[in-house]
Scaffold this active site. Structure first.
Site, PDB file in Angstrom:
ATOM      1  CD  GLU A   1      -2.472  -1.207   2.799  1.00 20.02           C
ATOM      2  OE1 GLU A   1      -2.538  -0.140   3.451  1.00 20.02           O
ATOM      3  OE2 GLU A   1      -3.059  -2.255   3.121  1.00 20.02           O
TER       4      GLU A   1
ATOM      5  CE  LYS B   1       4.737   5.292   7.060  1.00 21.26           C
ATOM      6  NZ  LYS B   1       4.797   6.704   7.329  1.00 21.26           N
TER       7      LYS B   1
ATOM      8  CG  ASP C   1       3.493  12.836   4.591  1.00 23.52           C
ATOM      9  OD1 ASP C   1       3.406  12.592   5.808  1.00 23.52           O
ATOM     10  OD2 ASP C   1       4.276  13.666   4.109  1.00 23.52           O
TER      11      ASP C   1
ATOM     12  CE1 TYR D   1      -3.566   2.767   8.389  1.00 23.62           C
ATOM     13  CE2 TYR D   1      -3.720   4.390   6.636  1.00 23.62           C
ATOM     14  CZ  TYR D   1      -3.378   4.055   7.931  1.00 23.62           C
ATOM     15  OH  TYR D   1      -2.865   5.012   8.762  1.00 23.62           O
TER      16      TYR D   1
ATOM     17  CE  LYS E   1      10.026   6.603   6.874  1.00 23.65           C
ATOM     18  NZ  LYS E   1       8.881   7.397   7.040  1.00 23.65           N
TER      19      LYS E   1
ATOM     20  CB  CYS F   1      30.282  26.365  27.309  1.00 23.50           C
ATOM     21  SG  CYS F   1      28.486  26.311  27.415  1.00 23.50           S
TER      22      CYS F   1
ATOM     23  CB  CYS G   1      28.613  28.719  31.162  1.00 26.58           C
ATOM     24  SG  CYS G   1      29.552  27.228  30.788  1.00 26.58           S
TER      25      CYS G   1
ATOM     26  CB  CYS H   1      29.471  22.639  28.508  1.00 23.44           C
ATOM     27  SG  CYS H   1      29.352  23.691  29.979  1.00 23.44           S
TER      28      CYS H   1
ATOM     29  CB  CYS I   1      26.558  25.317  31.939  1.00 23.87           C
ATOM     30  SG  CYS I   1      25.998  25.821  30.303  1.00 23.87           S
TER      31      CYS I   1
HETATM   32  S1  IVH Z   1      -0.742   0.380   8.725  1.00 21.15           S
HETATM   33  C1  IVH Z   1      -0.266  -1.017  13.391  1.00 21.15           C
HETATM   34  N1  IVH Z   1      -0.972   1.418   6.346  1.00 21.15           N
HETATM   35  O1  IVH Z   1       2.056   5.420   8.849  1.00 21.15           O
HETATM   36  C2  IVH Z   1       0.069   0.033  12.408  1.00 21.15           C
HETATM   37  N2  IVH Z   1      -0.186   2.843   8.077  1.00 21.15           N
HETATM   38  O2  IVH Z   1       4.628   5.075  10.248  1.00 21.15           O
HETATM   39  C3  IVH Z   1      -0.913   0.061  11.295  1.00 21.15           C
HETATM   40  N3  IVH Z   1       0.238   5.146   7.386  1.00 21.15           N
HETATM   41  O3  IVH Z   1       0.786   5.241  12.107  1.00 21.15           O
HETATM   42  C4  IVH Z   1      -0.553   1.083  10.305  1.00 21.15           C
HETATM   43  N4  IVH Z   1      -0.346   4.891   5.287  1.00 21.15           N
HETATM   44  O4  IVH Z   1      -0.505   6.659  10.371  1.00 21.15           O
HETATM   45  C5  IVH Z   1      -0.617   1.651   7.629  1.00 21.15           C
HETATM   46  N5  IVH Z   1      -1.289   2.180   4.195  1.00 21.15           N
HETATM   47  C6  IVH Z   1      -0.927   2.416   5.450  1.00 21.15           C
HETATM   48  C7  IVH Z   1      -0.493   3.689   5.894  1.00 21.15           C
HETATM   49  C8  IVH Z   1      -0.120   3.856   7.227  1.00 21.15           C
HETATM   50  C9  IVH Z   1       0.085   5.743   6.197  1.00 21.15           C
HETATM   51  C10 IVH Z   1       0.727   5.815   8.597  1.00 21.15           C
HETATM   52  C11 IVH Z   1      -0.035   5.454   9.845  1.00 21.15           C
HETATM   53  C12 IVH Z   1       0.979   4.852  10.787  1.00 21.15           C
HETATM   54  C13 IVH Z   1       2.253   5.403  10.239  1.00 21.15           C
HETATM   55  C14 IVH Z   1       3.421   4.508  10.610  1.00 21.15           C
END
Ligand code: IVH
Length: 670
Positions: free
Chosen positions: A117, A119, A121, A224, A312, A406, A409, A424, A429
């Site tokens: 999936e 992720k 933001d 999700y 990531k 420092c 201080c 320090c 300080c």
């Molecule tokens: S699963 C038990 N799926 O990323 C954890 N998280 O870095 C279940 N997030 O806290 C999370 N897209 O807020 C999941 N497709 C996705 C996601 C997702 C964004 C976020 C979520 C989580 C954070 C973790």
């Protein structure tokens, strides 16, 4: 009006709501409207008229309820029924392959399907539906407690107000702004302060005390995760996502099922190449085991589930000019170096500062003022300087010289043998003390709400506190504090004092962590407390005794001994004691007694497999706290017992049998 015609009106209103909801779904969720705005507005006005005349028939899920108009003073705190965890990170293919290998090993099977999936933001949110109706929405907060944003979430038109489920059901996902809506907000002349990125804009829009603002921001929600999936009788993540579709609960359409880790890697490659082509910001890729019935078996660490991982994207690197380097001192006395750069946009936010690890780093990379430097975000949060572009260097570059004193201080800095950092070491300080008090009040330490670094700074600069212990004398200084121009008002003063008083009852590990003993983090503090119970006991331990706690090594033990042999620290502890600060470990399981027949399990080493009535972490905590046991993930010859629950992993049972390790299947710890 007779009952018959009233019934007709109610029917008509129900019909209108149904029709409007369908149009809203087509417009907001599918983004494929089937009627013009004009037709929609006509119907909505009809409904509004009826609702004015027959308020008794206004439905909870009426589209007229989506316009906001609710103003609250603050968001109430709500405890999550199930903690909202975070995800561990993978940075390359190897990390993903290891993730797959570990899972296969843990489960003892060779075929694992995954769901991949994007992720998103945004901001995590937990929706709770009760008997078909949307009931509550809670933000993530610290994972254990979040904020009640029900009224705000009610205005998000892509989130249905009813679903087809009787009983209580929690559904988790992410609230976000798509790129277009974000641009619209920032380009709107009414938006006074521009948001740095879509995530911040989404956060400001969702967590707004005036829900009319939320309603006008075009927020969306993608979902999700259904933590209690058994309630909907589904055991595959991919089926759960389809169930969400059937409930008109929106989710990303860019989710795929992969039959093995190699398909996952292909998909990861594709998404990485296309990461900027989505309508919304994504900050990585989430890979989850498809079969949800493996989740309990795979288990959790205190922060992450082991059945999912977040990949990531490789960091984006950008260039800017290094203008100057700020030098600051932290609570341990360590000197920090912060680069001031010409502001640039990086991964969705504007940055003007970046970390430079230490003076050695700056020398080694020969980083100079006015150089073109390369910047990236480490772990997507803190910007760091990668180095200078030497080919761009010109006569304007100025060689930087490391500090000897420092910045706060002015005392001579010290560099310990084999360490790159400078310290320090002046115990008086001012900046160090301010940082120490700030750490003492922070959440994992004494958790004194409302006492921020800026308040501590003001109190310190006005001679109202001189060290950590003075926090507990503030209650007698109300008049003095309010009379000074410190921007602390009567009400917030009272709240601060309440929080300070409450902290006196904290369990000992919070105090120990708050004292800031070098190398002693929160987990180590808790382990120490579990074993030795009181601060008085800990203060008298020898190095060997401290190291009876398996996780504590040489360096930490030495640091603890050193801390308790310093007369200033002893004085500090004495003061805290005289202010009635609790100095004992408060064990939540103190009332659990070990039955005679279970004494054999004391101080033993356990591995747990399968699922039980209690969750794994609870069992682990009880074993550790009550039975002083060691609980680990893998069986070795030093394991004493393998505890097996439902669907125990066969490979673990086999290994236990081979090594002649006893297997227990009853839930004896209760
Ligand atoms: S699963 C038990 N799926 O990323 C954890 N998280 O870095 C279940 N997030 O806290 C999370 N897209 O807020 C999941 N497709 C996705 C996601 C997702 C964004 C976020 C979520 C989580 C954070 C973790």
């Amino acid at each position: 009006m007779n009952d018959e015609s009233k019934k007709e009106i109610k029917n008509k209103m129900d019909q209108l709501v149904k029709q409007l909801k369908q149009y809203e779904y087509e417009y907001y969720a599918l983004e494929e409207p089937t009627v013009s705005d004009y037709e929609y507005d006509q119907l909505l006005n009809q409904l509004k008229k009826y609702e004015n005349n027959f308020p008794e028939f206004i439905r909870f899920d009426s589209p007229t309820k989506r316009v906001g108009g609710f103003i609250s003073e603050k968001f109430n705190k709500v405890k999550h029924k199930i903690p909202m965890l975070s995800l561990s990170n993978a940075f390359d293919e190897n990390d993903l392959i290891k993730f797959d290998t570990d899972i296969k090993k843990e489960l003892g099977i060779s075929d694992i399907e995954y769901v991949v999936e994007p992720k998103i933001d945004g901001l995590s949110i937990s929706l709770i539906y009760k008997n078909k109706f949307f009931y509550k929405a809670i933000t993530r907060g610290d994972g254990l407690t979040g904020e009640d944003v029900t009224e705000n979430v009610k205005t998000i038109r892509t989130i249905p107000l009813t679903i087809d489920y009787d009983g209580e059901l929690e559904i988790r996902g992410e609230i976000f702004l798509d790129k277009e809506s974000f641009q619209k907000i920032n380009n709107d002349p009414n938006t006074v302060k521009k948001f740095a990125n879509a995530r911040n804009a989404a956060s400001g829009s969702l967590r707004n005390l005036d829900t009319t603002v939320t309603a006008n921001r075009n927020l969306k929600g993608f979902f999700y995760y259904v933590p209690e999936n058994e309630k909907i009788n589904l055991s595959k993540q991919f089926d759960i996502l389809k169930w969400l579709d059937s409930q008109r609960i929106l989710r990303s359409k860019d989710i795929v099922k992969c039959k093995d880790i190699f398909e996952v890697l292909d998909r990861v490659k594709y998404l990485t190449e296309n990461r900027n082509n989505f309508d919304y910001d994504i900050d990585g890729i989430v890979i989850k085991v498809n079969n949800v019935s493996f989740y309990e078996e795979l288990g959790y660490t205190s922060k992450f589930p082991k059945w999912a991982i977040a990949y990531k994207f490789p960091a984006n690197v950008k260039e800017s000019i290094l203008k100057s380097i700020d030098v600051t001192v932290g609570r341990t006395g360590r000197i920090n170096f912060i680069a001031n750069i010409d502001p640039i946009e990086l991964d969705g936010s504007v940055i003007s500062k970046a970390t430079l690890h230490n003076a050695e780093y700056i020398y080694e990379k020969d980083i100079r003022i006015n150089d073109v430097v390369q910047i990236y975000k480490a772990g997507d949060i803190i910007p760091k300087i990668l180095g200078s572009k030497l080919e761009n260097r010109d006569e304007n570059s100025i060689k930087w010289i490391k500090p000897t004193h420092c910045p706060s201080c002015n005392s001579l800095l010290k560099q310990f043998e084999n360490e790159v950092d400078q310290y320090c070491i002046n115990k008086n300080c001012h900046e160090k003390i301010i940082q120490q008090i700030t750490h003492f009040c922070s959440r994992d330490a004494m958790n004194i709400d409302g006492v921020s670094e800026s308040i501590i700074r003001k109190l310190y600069e006005n001679n109202l506190i001189k060290d950590i212990s003075d926090i507990y004398l503030l209650k007698d200084k109300k008049e003095e504090i309010l009379s000074k121009d410190l921007l602390i008002k009567d009400k917030s003063f009272n709240n601060i004092i309440k929080a300070i008083e409450k902290s006196k009852q904290n369990s000992l590990e919070k105090l120990i962590f708050g004292l800031g003993i070098k190398h002693v983090g929160y987990t180590a503090a808790r382990l120490l407390c579990r074993r030795f119970k009181t601060l008085q006991n800990i203060a008298q331990l020898t190095k060997d005794e401290i190291q009876e706690v398996a996780e504590i090594g040489d360096k930490m033990a030495e640091s603890i001994i050193e801390w308790f042999s310093n007369s200033n620290n002893i004085e500090l502890v004495a003061k805290l004691l005289s202010y009635s600060i609790n100095m004992t470990y408060i064990d939540e399981y103190a009332n659990v007694n070990v039955k005679d027949e279970n004494l054999i399990f004391m101080n033993k080493s356990f591995v747990i497999t399968g699922s039980f009535n209690d969750n794994r972490n609870t069992i682990k905590n009880i074993l550790e706290s009550v039975y002083h046991a060691k609980v680990s993930g893998t069986i070795t010859k030093n394991t004493d017992y393998l505890i097996t629950g439902k669907n125990a992993t066969q490979s673990k049972v086999d290994k236990a049998n081979t090594l002649k390790i006893k297997i227990v299947s009853e839930e004896f710890w209760k």
